[in-house]
Design a protein around this motif. Structure first.
Motif, PDB file in Angstrom:
ATOM      1  N   VAL A 109     -39.389  16.948 -64.268  1.00 51.27           N
ATOM      2  CA  VAL A 109     -39.992  16.030 -65.239  1.00 51.27           C
ATOM      3  C   VAL A 109     -38.923  15.164 -65.900  1.00 51.27           C
ATOM      4  CG1 VAL A 109     -41.248  15.912 -67.429  1.00 51.27           C
ATOM      5  CG2 VAL A 109     -41.985  17.521 -65.654  1.00 51.27           C
ATOM      6  N   PHE A 122     -49.510  13.675 -62.204  1.00 49.94           N
ATOM      7  CA  PHE A 122     -48.063  13.606 -61.997  1.00 49.94           C
ATOM      8  C   PHE A 122     -47.712  13.871 -60.542  1.00 49.94           C
ATOM      9  CE2 PHE A 122     -43.983  16.131 -62.138  1.00 49.94           C
ATOM     10  CZ  PHE A 122     -43.148  15.027 -62.222  1.00 49.94           C
ATOM     11  N   LEU A 130     -51.674  17.750 -64.688  1.00 50.40           N
ATOM     12  CA  LEU A 130     -50.516  17.754 -63.796  1.00 50.40           C
ATOM     13  C   LEU A 130     -50.777  17.010 -62.489  1.00 50.40           C
ATOM     14  CD1 LEU A 130     -49.120  21.394 -64.163  1.00 50.40           C
ATOM     15  CD2 LEU A 130     -48.021  19.275 -64.889  1.00 50.40           C
ATOM     16  N   TYR A 161     -45.972  16.919 -70.173  1.00 49.41           N
ATOM     17  CA  TYR A 161     -45.829  17.684 -68.935  1.00 49.41           C
ATOM     18  C   TYR A 161     -44.964  18.928 -69.142  1.00 49.41           C
ATOM     19  CZ  TYR A 161     -48.102  13.947 -66.324  1.00 49.41           C
ATOM     20  OH  TYR A 161     -49.018  13.038 -65.853  1.00 49.41           O
TER      21      TYR A 161
END
Length: 606
Positions: free
Chosen positions: A286, A177, A174, A303
């Motif tokens: 997302v 991201f 994560l 994700y």
């Protein structure tokens, strides 16, 4: 209901005790089975790494499929990632199955081990402690659930490790991201944890609070179901009253459980809803990033899976931590019981300073724990070998207490008892009790073979058939035993197949034979062991005992003066004191309490 205990401290103040009990539980599990503990640790590590690996491989699988669609060609990459994911999923299933197997095997072995520890501890306690109601409350709390809690605590510890590994690996994915995504992941699992933590202490407090009621329910079950209570339960029509009492206690407990369960459930729902909103907020984040072109379809899939599984891992970790706290609260009951102090017996003597000197009681006083009244007050006696003593007096006058002190079942407090010139404090406990044969009024009726019922009197000769036979002859039991279907191999009681029930008088002769198993006993104590016999039979048994006793000291408790008068010495007890002592003739001439009681009983036979 017993007085309400203090509210357990909050979970956040219990980190250090939690770690302490976690180590103790782990040590206990390790001692139970090292190889299963190692297997559990290894499988936990594997199970922690696999979820993130599956999510990561899934991302490449989706992206390879999208690329294949765009190129209109099924590439080897698709088959590679598909096969790899299938292997990882199979490995995950295998690791979970192996974890379940390890847990089930450990649960059985650990439950047995802890129960043995509890029973061994109970055998170390003094008789006075065993007779205390508070002791049974502690024993009940220790045995209920505590036998499974050590494994539960270890399982949750490994669960936290497993989920912790998964969370770290998910967080690594994560972080690429957004660092904020990691915070959202962790925050989403907090609500469910807070709901559980709020009520863990209250649940344990109910568990502690209701120990007396739980014990009463167990007792009522026993009274309603066991054969030795059946006659009176049926005759007096007690079943409806006892069953209603049983139902009332359950209703009271259930009412408390229902209230806590409903509150706990709604709090969990409300706070869980907050976690769900956080999860779908992350999903929306997302999706928007994917639509904006910042993420591939495979990354979006990864994700979303990471957020979902990651939040579950966070929630499971925090719930496990909360469960560890609850297990720790329950385990305090187990370890408090196991750590109860036992007064060490320092005596090492196996033979008195003056063999043949007999028994001397000097200024003996005794008070039961928690009692303000002396059960014995200033007792003085001297009994030489070959002497028989009868103890008489009203119920509660201290007769049985005195014999239990002589037998070493209670520790001496004030005054002294000396056997062959040596204080009982200095005798080795086992050596002392091997020198004493005792039959109490409430003697045990073991659901065993006849021979084992007799052999219980000398554990070293427990299986000796010749000793059984000799002891049974001395105890006047051999004649009726020979008439039983399998003689000394006959199963007694109704608990097991082909069990045979005896009359009260026959059971008492079995108990008498048990006392004679100790051939080297210097003292024989008979605490109303012939109460189920008629007066004539009891007198004959006592005459027989006197003849068989030889050079032993014989102590008899009886309410039948036709038997008592045969003793060499008679002691009258009242409120823990010896008020009169002498032979039958001397006490009759004294015209005191003994003479009055004797005349009252004799008048009933005129």
């Amino acid at each position: 209901m017993s007085s309400e205990p203090d509210q357990p401290p909050g979970i956040f103040t219990q980190i250090r005790p939690l770690a302490t009990y976690g180590r103790r539980a782990l040590s206990l599990v390790w001692a139970t089975s090292p190889w299963l503990t190692v297997a559990l640790a290894f499988l936990t590590l594997v199970a922690g790494l696999l979820p993130a690996s599956i999510a990561y491989v899934g991302k490449w699988l989706v992206d390879s499929v999208v690329a294949a669609i765009q190129n209109n060609t099924l590439t080897e990459a698709v088959w590679f990632w598909l096969s790899l994911e299938a292997l990882l999923v199979a490995a995950m299933a295998a690791s979970q199955t192996a974890l379940n197997i390890c847990n089930n095997l450990l649960r059985a072995r650990l439950g047995h081990r802890v129960n043995v520890m509890i029973l061994e501890k109970a055998q170390q306690m003094e008789l006075a402690q065993l007779e205390d109601a508070e002791f049974y409350d502690r024993l009940t709390r220790a045995r209920r659930e505590a036998s499974t809690r050590p494994l539960s605590l270890v399982q949750k510890t490994f669960g936290v490790i497993q989920n912790g590994i998964a969370i770290v690996s998910f967080s690594g994915l994560l972080f690429a991201f957004s660092p904020w995504a990691v915070l959202v992941l962790i925050a989403g699992g907090l609500p469910a944890f807070l709901a559980e933590a709020k009520f863990a202490g209250q649940a344990f407090r109910l568990f502690q609070w209701r120990s007396p009621e739980t014990r009463e329910m167990m007792y009522l079950e026993s009274v309603l179901a066991r054969e030795d209570y059946t006659k009176e339960v049926k005759l007096f029509d007690l079943a409806p009253t006892l069953l209603q009492r049983y139902k009332d206690i359950f209703t009271k407990i259930f009412r408390e459980d229902r209230k806590l369960t409903i509150r706990r459930g709604w709090w969990a729902f409300g706070l869980g809803l907050v976690g769900t909103l956080a999860l779908y907020g992350a999903f929306a984040w997302v999706v928007l990033a994917t639509v904006a072109g910042r993420l591939t379809l495979g990354q979006m899939t990864m994700y979303m899976m990471v957020f979902k599984q990651g939040q579950s891992a966070v929630s499971a970790s925090l719930t496990s931590i909360n469960g560890m706290y609850e297990d720790h609260l329950y385990l305090t009951s187990l370890y408090e019981f196991l750590e109860q102090p036992v007064r060490a017996r320092e005596g090492k003597v196996s033979q008195g300073e003056t063999p043949g000197r007999g028994l001397e009681i000097v200024d003996l006083s005794f008070r039961y724990p928690g009692s303000d009244t002396l059960a014995l007050d200033g007792i003085n006696l001297k009994l030489e070998p070959g002497t028989s003593l009868a103890l008489v007096g009203e119920n509660g006058s201290g007769k049985t207490t005195l014999t239990k002190l002589i037998a070493g079942l209670y520790q001496l407090e004030s005054g002294d008892i000396r056997l062959d010139g040596t204080s009982l404090r200095d005798w080795d406990e086992r050596a002392l009790q091997d020198r004493i044969g005792v039959i109490f009024q409430d003697f045990a009726r073991y659901q065993w073979l006849v021979g084992h019922n007799i052999g219980a009197g000398d554990v070293e000769e427990f299986e000796s058939q010749s000793k059984w036979h000799t002891a049974a002859i001395k105890g006047l039991a051999d004649e009726f035993i020979r008439d039983l279907p399998k003689g000394y191999e006959t199963q007694l009681g109704r608990w097991f197949k082909d069990g045979r029930e005896l009359s009260g008088g026959q059971w008492q002769k079995i108990a008498l034979a048990r006392a004679f198993m100790r051939e080297h006993a210097d003292i024989l104590i008979l605490d109303e062991p012939t109460a189920a016999m008629d007066a004539k039979a009891e007198a004959e048994v006592f005459q027989h005992f006197q003849a068989m006793a030889g050079n032993r000291i014989l102590i008899l408790i009886s309410h039948r003066f036709s038997t008592v008068r045969q003793a060499d010495l008679i002691a009258v007890m009242d409120q823990g004191c010896i008020t009169e002592i002498g032979t039958h003739e001397q006490l009759m001439a004294l015209d005191g309490q003994y003479a009055t009681l004797f005349e009252l009983q004799a008048a009933a036979y005129r």
